[in-house]
Write a protein that holds these residues in place. Structure first.
Motif, PDB file in Angstrom:
ATOM      1  N   LYS A  94       0.828  -1.212   0.000  1.00  0.00           N
ATOM      2  CA  LYS A  94       0.000   0.000   0.000  1.00  0.00           C
ATOM      3  C   LYS A  94       0.864   1.265   0.000  1.00  0.00           C
ATOM      4  N   ASP A  95       1.983   1.244   0.750  1.00  0.00           N
ATOM      5  CA  ASP A  95       2.897   2.390   0.703  1.00  0.00           C
ATOM      6  C   ASP A  95       3.463   2.575  -0.695  1.00  0.00           C
ATOM      7  N   ALA A  96       3.769   1.464  -1.361  1.00  0.00           N
ATOM      8  CA  ALA A  96       4.328   1.540  -2.711  1.00  0.00           C
ATOM      9  C   ALA A  96       3.353   2.219  -3.666  1.00  0.00           C
ATOM     10  N   TRP A  97       2.075   1.887  -3.520  1.00  0.00           N
ATOM     11  CA  TRP A  97       1.116   2.469  -4.449  1.00  0.00           C
ATOM     12  C   TRP A  97       0.904   3.959  -4.185  1.00  0.00           C
ATOM     13  N   THR A  98       0.902   4.366  -2.933  1.00  0.00           N
ATOM     14  CA  THR A  98       0.756   5.798  -2.669  1.00  0.00           C
ATOM     15  C   THR A  98       2.012   6.567  -3.089  1.00  0.00           C
ATOM     16  N   LEU A  99       3.167   5.949  -2.983  1.00  0.00           N
ATOM     17  CA  LEU A  99       4.377   6.572  -3.527  1.00  0.00           C
ATOM     18  C   LEU A  99       4.215   6.810  -5.022  1.00  0.00           C
ATOM     19  N   GLU A 101       1.478   7.152  -6.675  1.00  0.00           N
ATOM     20  CA  GLU A 101       0.408   8.099  -6.975  1.00  0.00           C
ATOM     21  C   GLU A 101       0.668   9.497  -6.412  1.00  0.00           C
ATOM     22  N   LEU A 102       1.285   9.567  -5.236  1.00  0.00           N
ATOM     23  CA  LEU A 102       1.441  10.858  -4.548  1.00  0.00           C
ATOM     24  C   LEU A 102       2.876  11.362  -4.513  1.00  0.00           C
ATOM     25  N   GLY A 103       3.832  10.446  -4.620  1.00  0.00           N
ATOM     26  CA  GLY A 103       5.236  10.814  -4.439  1.00  0.00           C
ATOM     27  C   GLY A 103       5.707  10.654  -3.010  1.00  0.00           C
ATOM     28  N   TYR A 104       4.811  10.336  -2.104  1.00  0.00           N
ATOM     29  CA  TYR A 104       5.145  10.064  -0.703  1.00  0.00           C
ATOM     30  C   TYR A 104       4.172   9.008  -0.193  1.00  0.00           C
ATOM     31  N   GLU A 105       4.471   8.435   0.975  1.00  0.00           N
ATOM     32  CA  GLU A 105       3.616   7.390   1.528  1.00  0.00           C
ATOM     33  C   GLU A 105       2.380   8.015   2.164  1.00  0.00           C
ATOM     34  N   GLY A 106       1.232   7.768   1.555  1.00  0.00           N
ATOM     35  CA  GLY A 106      -0.014   8.263   2.104  1.00  0.00           C
ATOM     36  C   GLY A 106      -0.606   7.289   3.112  1.00  0.00           C
ATOM     37  N   SER A 107      -1.697   7.652   3.701  1.00  0.00           N
ATOM     38  CA  SER A 107      -2.354   6.804   4.696  1.00  0.00           C
ATOM     39  C   SER A 107      -3.576   6.120   4.083  1.00  0.00           C
ATOM     40  N   ALA A 127      -3.418  12.373   3.533  1.00  0.00           N
ATOM     41  CA  ALA A 127      -2.616  12.583   4.750  1.00  0.00           C
ATOM     42  C   ALA A 127      -1.408  11.651   4.732  1.00  0.00           C
ATOM     43  N   PRO A 128      -0.226  12.143   5.121  1.00  0.00           N
ATOM     44  CA  PRO A 128       0.976  11.305   5.074  1.00  0.00           C
ATOM     45  C   PRO A 128       0.974  10.250   6.175  1.00  0.00           C
ATOM     46  N   SER A 129       1.764   9.205   5.947  1.00  0.00           N
ATOM     47  CA  SER A 129       1.919   8.132   6.922  1.00  0.00           C
ATOM     48  C   SER A 129       3.377   8.076   7.371  1.00  0.00           C
ATOM     49  N   PHE A 130       3.586   7.872   8.661  1.00  0.00           N
ATOM     50  CA  PHE A 130       4.944   7.702   9.181  1.00  0.00           C
ATOM     51  C   PHE A 130       5.427   6.306   8.799  1.00  0.00           C
ATOM     52  N   VAL A 131       6.568   6.231   8.140  1.00  0.00           N
ATOM     53  CA  VAL A 131       7.112   4.940   7.706  1.00  0.00           C
ATOM     54  C   VAL A 131       8.489   4.751   8.323  1.00  0.00           C
ATOM     55  N   ALA A 132       8.819   3.494   8.591  1.00  0.00           N
ATOM     56  CA  ALA A 132      10.051   3.190   9.321  1.00  0.00           C
ATOM     57  C   ALA A 132      11.236   2.893   8.417  1.00  0.00           C
ATOM     58  N   HIS A 133      11.004   2.832   7.103  1.00  0.00           N
ATOM     59  CA  HIS A 133      12.099   2.468   6.190  1.00  0.00           C
ATOM     60  C   HIS A 133      12.141   3.443   5.018  1.00  0.00           C
ATOM     61  N   PRO A 134      13.322   3.658   4.457  1.00  0.00           N
ATOM     62  CA  PRO A 134      13.460   4.546   3.299  1.00  0.00           C
ATOM     63  C   PRO A 134      12.615   4.066   2.110  1.00  0.00           C
ATOM     64  N   ASP A 338       4.883  18.282  -1.285  1.00  0.00           N
ATOM     65  CA  ASP A 338       4.631  18.984  -0.029  1.00  0.00           C
ATOM     66  C   ASP A 338       3.911  18.141   1.011  1.00  0.00           C
ATOM     67  N   GLY A 339       3.525  16.902   0.639  1.00  0.00           N
ATOM     68  CA  GLY A 339       2.651  16.157   1.528  1.00  0.00           C
ATOM     69  C   GLY A 339       3.306  15.146   2.421  1.00  0.00           C
ATOM     70  N   GLY A 340       4.621  14.939   2.302  1.00  0.00           N
ATOM     71  CA  GLY A 340       5.290  13.902   3.054  1.00  0.00           C
ATOM     72  C   GLY A 340       5.266  14.141   4.560  1.00  0.00           C
ATOM     73  N   TYR A 341       5.460  13.065   5.305  1.00  0.00           N
ATOM     74  CA  TYR A 341       5.445  13.148   6.767  1.00  0.00           C
ATOM     75  C   TYR A 341       6.583  14.056   7.240  1.00  0.00           C
ATOM     76  N   TYR A 342       6.272  14.978   8.131  1.00  0.00           N
ATOM     77  CA  TYR A 342       7.223  15.972   8.659  1.00  0.00           C
ATOM     78  C   TYR A 342       7.806  16.878   7.574  1.00  0.00           C
ATOM     79  N   ARG A 343       7.176  16.894   6.397  1.00  0.00           N
ATOM     80  CA  ARG A 343       7.727  17.713   5.308  1.00  0.00           C
ATOM     81  C   ARG A 343       7.763  19.191   5.698  1.00  0.00           C
TER      82      ARG A 343
END
Length: 556
Positions: A94-99, A101-107, A127-134, A338-343
């Motif tokens: 799911k993170d891969a697909w939002t990347l 579509e959005l360029g960052y990991e969405g929720s 809304a962005p999602s906090f992710v633990a890996h690059p 502009d939407g990434g977590y802590y961006r």
């Protein structure tokens, strides 16, 4: 084809006087009549099969290609099974697909896996999602999803499957070049192709296969750097003996494209998961040690000072900056959107740096804050999990990870017995795994006793992927992390079987026993793979039959 400089250096760095290729020396020249009578029928047949240069070239390509095709068949068959997200696919797919579509990991909405699997890939939230890996591993996963569509489970897993297949080819080629034996390299690739842990990790969309792959590419580049640098050092020694103007400090060896490549590959591994840093650190240290020993053996007057004050900084500059660039490049989506977590952490009230660091741009401060949060999360992760496995037990394979299980009763679906089940469990082929661990322990002994650099290189790969995890035995970690160093275990197993196999010049009884032992290991490994394959691929089976695969109680 080796150069005179490379052959000269090989004579300096190893006492190994064995033929170039165990089992392949039979093709070097037609045997004399007495040798034919003293050789086994297999050696005679093999010598006839590879009696021409064209046939030897075909074998050199055909062996690695054959095990690669075998790996493809075992990994691509029914790749869309099961049709649900399994284990941590719930995060990475799911993170891969939002990347994408959005360029960052969405929720995503809560409990959305079933909807996603039924084609609801457009249900993500901005809304962005906090992710633990690059992001790099998830970007790669998204390529398969873009190719086959986000609703196709095969698309979720296509990228990891391709990487797993290519890793088999790499192992075969590296083994062939390292031991100058297509047979040894093909054996290593064959074990990688049929091992259950490697199969499972290529059939589920997790990140660790990518770490393994880039680490393996870095390992190959380090070996090529060792080879080319050895030739340069040998040529320097030749010129110095001819009273050329080279100094007693030895060559600086700046021109090391393979070392730069190794740094790049380690940076890409780190851009998937941070344990890629371990490969960068260990491989960089290995090159410095190798340079130091090579200078000493070549007769460089200031071999220690030359390494520490000249080559060590060079190695650092050739590997670390390119690795850092590769890592930062993987975050391009986060930087350009502009939407990434802590961006916009600072702009939204975060504590801006002051004093000497006040000039640092906000985007850099935001990124640093994000990375600090990821570090804190990873270091402090101690959430209990049913399948967590202490790193000190990894080599014993006491707690393999169950990726998926679905039970059914008589009459449900295709179940025609009292109880059925579909499982994906990362139990490695026990014959291959335990033999490989024992083989690497034996290589450690041989390294101390015979100082064969090839065995040392394999053990360095194992150390890079395994030893750093021992410092995190209190953290929640899993057995499947071992895929990062499994290729080196399998190279070690193939190396030891090459020693056991011997060559045609050995006494015939010793040669026959070597062939017999090797054949037994291969046949047993194949039989166990056939037995376990349904447990690696979610095939519907009788529950009583499934229970036969839990050889150790903790495997359940």
């Amino acid at each position: 084809m080796t150069t005179p400089g490379e052959r000269a250096f090989d004579a300096l760095v190893t006492d190994d006087r064995r033929p170039e290729s165990p089992g392949e020396a039979v093709v070097a020249a037609p045997p004399a009549a007495d040798a034919r009578q003293a050789s086994t029928w297999l050696d005679r047949w093999w010598g006839r099969m590879l009696s021409t240069p064209g046939r030897r070239r075909a074998w050199a390509w055909g062996g690695p290609l054959a095990v690669t095709l075998l790996a493809a068949a075992l990994r691509l068959w029914h790749l869309n099974t099961p049709g649900t997200l399994v284990f941590d696919e719930t995060y990475y797919v799911k993170d891969a697909w939002t990347l994408h579509e959005l360029g960052y990991e969405g929720s995503w909405p809560a409990d959305y896996d079933a909807t996603f699997a039924q084609g609801g890939a457009d249900g993500f939230l901005p809304a962005p999602s906090f992710v633990a890996h690059p992001p790099l591993g998830k970007w790669l996963i998204s390529l398969g999803m873009a190719a086959l569509g986000p609703a196709d489970p095969a698309g979720w897993r296509l990228s990891t499957a391709i990487v797993g297949i290519l890793a088999v080819a790499l192992v075969a080629v590296i083994g062939s070049r390292l031991f100058r034996s297509t047979l040894v390299g093909t054996l290593a690739g064959f074990f990688m192709a049929i091992d259950g842990h490697a199969i499972v990790m290529s059939r589920v969309s997790l990140l660790d296969d990518f770490v393994m792959f880039f680490g393996l590419l870095a390992f190959g580049a380090v070996l090529l750097d060792r080879r080319s640098s050895a030739a340069r050092l040998a040529d320097w020694a030749t010129r110095r003996r001819a009273a050329d103007r080279d100094t007693a400090w030895g060559p600086a060896l700046w021109a090391r494209p393979w070392l730069v490549t190794a740094g790049l590959m380690c940076g890409l591994a780190t851009a998937v998961k941070w344990n890629g840093l371990y490969f960068l650190a260990v491989f960089a240290l290995y090159t410095v040690v190798v340079d130091m020993l090579a200078r000493r053996r070549a007769g460089v007057e200031f071999w220690l000072s030359g390494t520490l004050f000249k080559q060590a900084p060079v190695s650092f500059l050739l590997t670390v900056p390119i690795a850092l660039v590769a890592y930062l490049a993987s975050w391009t989506g986060w930087f350009v959107t502009d939407g990434g977590y802590y961006r916009h952490w600072v702009e939204e009230g975060g504590e801006r740096w002051t004093g000497a660091l006040a000039w640092v741009p906000d985007v850099v401060q935001n990124f640093w804050h994000y990375e600090a949060g990821v570090y804190a999360f990873n270091i402090g992760l101690q959430t209990p999990h049913d399948y967590q496995a202490n790193p000190f037990t990894w080599l014993l394979m006491l707690r393999p990870t169950s990726m998926y299980y679905q039970g059914s009763d008589l009459g449900q679906g295709a179940c025609d017995v009292t109880r059925c089940g579909e499982a994906i469990t990362s139990i490695a082929n026990p014959v291959i795994w335990y033999a490989a661990v024992a083989a690497c322990a034996y290589l450690l002994y041989r390294l101390v006793r015979h100082r064969d650099w090839r065995h040392g290189a394999i053990l360095v790969g194992v150390a890079a992927g395994y030893l750093p995890w021992l410092a995190y035995s209190g953290r929640t970690v899993f057995q499947f992390y071992t895929i990062a160093f499994e290729p080196y275990l399998l190279l070690g197993l193939a190396a030891v079987l090459g020693i056991v196999l011997g060559d045609r010049t050995d006494p015939i009884d010793r040669r026959r026993s070597g062939i017999g032992v090797t054949a037994i290991v291969v046949v047993l490994a194949v039989a166990v793979t056939i037995f376990f394959y349904p447990m690696w691929t979610a095939q519907l089976e009788d529950w009583e039959w499934i229970r036969l695969h839990y050889w150790i109680p903790s495997w359940k």
